[in-house]
Design a protein around this motif. Structure first.
Motif: not given
Length: 335
Positions: A98-103, A131-134, A192-194
């Motif tokens: 979640s952190y890795y790709y969103s960042g 949380v939602k990303s996870s 798309i989410f990020t």
């Protein structure tokens, strides 16, 4: 207009490498924490199995009850255990991913729009909607696991060994094909989410819709990603060539020392620069192709198209007097 991919890489390669390396370090810490959380969930479950085995009369000894439980309950136990392992694995992967790709996606978005990524962008994007990303990555991992779970259940149910080896091989091939198609269908869901700030369900459905409407472009994005990462394999093979050189130089101490020093620095270059940089570039290629080739046909009337809004706001930013400019406070809106 979106800059050329090679131009973005050439102008931003130090940031691409440095921010990806920083992201990897933070992700490693999150991975350790997620793994510990998964173990903390798994241990009570094992204790419950032992207690159920003792209470149900499988065995009066706790350890023996654990050993006899799979034999006593067969397929049901195996299915439950495999499902539990998949759930825990999904949990352990979802949190760091979640952190890795969103960042990194946030960094690439900033890079394409302003060509000015920074550490603040990495941290903000990585932990935004964490949380939602996870939950999104947890859901994706579970969906990708369904074909393999079905295969395992089918094989487990085949107690009479009705399925021949050829049938099992056929089922394995079908499972792999289903996995590949599912992976392609979900490939753009995190993007798309990020970057579009969509919900979990809408991100997944939009990614599937993109796959069916632009299958050729999606496949080309996947092949580009794989092709760029293959550079790592080529450099790994180049590093392996040092081993025969060491053997040939056996008995020539100065030459062996020189080869050893070269191999040491090559290893540092490979691990700390090449792997992070190449992997970051491969991820960036998917984001770049999404904005340049996939997004415009899907959102033809969306004013948040990068080719228009980013240029407009860039002009607005340039119109601010130099004394009043504050790069950190300039926000490019995408919606």
């Amino acid at each position: 207009m979106i800059p050329r991919f090679s131009t973005l890489i050439r102008h931003n390669w130090p940031s691409i490498w440095g921010l990806h390396l920083l992201s990897f370090i933070v992700t490693s810490g999150l991975s350790i924490g997620a793994a510990l959380l998964a173990y903390l969930i798994f241990i009570p479950f094992v204790i419950v199995i032992g207690l159920v085995g003792v209470s149900s009369g499988v065995s009066s000894d706790f350890g023996e009850a654990l050993n006899q439980f799979p034999t006593e309950y067969g397929v049901a136990f195996s299915t439950i255990m495999i499902t539990l392992i998949i759930l825990l694995q999904a949990l352990a992967q979802a949190i760091p991913y979640s952190y890795y790709y969103s960042g990194l996606f946030g960094v690439f978005k900033e890079m394409i729009a302003r060509q000015a990524p920074n550490t603040n962008t990495l941290m903000t994007s990585g932990f935004s909607r964490f949380v939602k990303s996870s939950l999104l990555y947890f859901t994706i991992f579970l969906i990708l696991s369904i074909p393999f779970l079905c295969l395992v259940i089918i094989i487990q149910l085949d107690q009479a060994e009705v399925l021949s080896f050829s049938w099992i091989l056929f089922l394995v091939m079908i499972t792999i094909l289903l996995f590949i198609f599912t992976a392609l269908s979900l490939m753009h869901a995190p993007i798309i989410f990020t970057l579009e700030q969509r919900s979990i369900a809408d991100s997944i459905l939009s990614s599937v819709r993109v796959t069916f409407t632009s299958l050729g472009k999606v496949i080309l994005s996947a092949l580009t990603y794989i092709g760029i990462n293959f550079i790592i394999v080529l450099f790994l093979g180049l590093g392996i060539l040092f081993i025969p050189l060491m053997i040939v130089a056996k008995g020539i101490a100065p030459v062996q020392v020189l080869i050893g020093i070269l191999l040491f620095f090559y290893g540092l270059f490979f691990v700390f620069f090449l792997i992070p940089f190449i992997h970051a570039v491969s991820l960036k290629s998917i984001v770049y192709r999404y904005y340049k080739h996939i997004r415009p046909p899907c959102y033809p009337h969306d004013p948040s198209n990068i080719s228009s809004s980013a240029i407009v706001e860039s002009k607005l930013a340039n119109s601010i007097p130099s004394d009043d400019k504050n790069e950190g406070n300039i926000i490019i809106k995408w919606h």
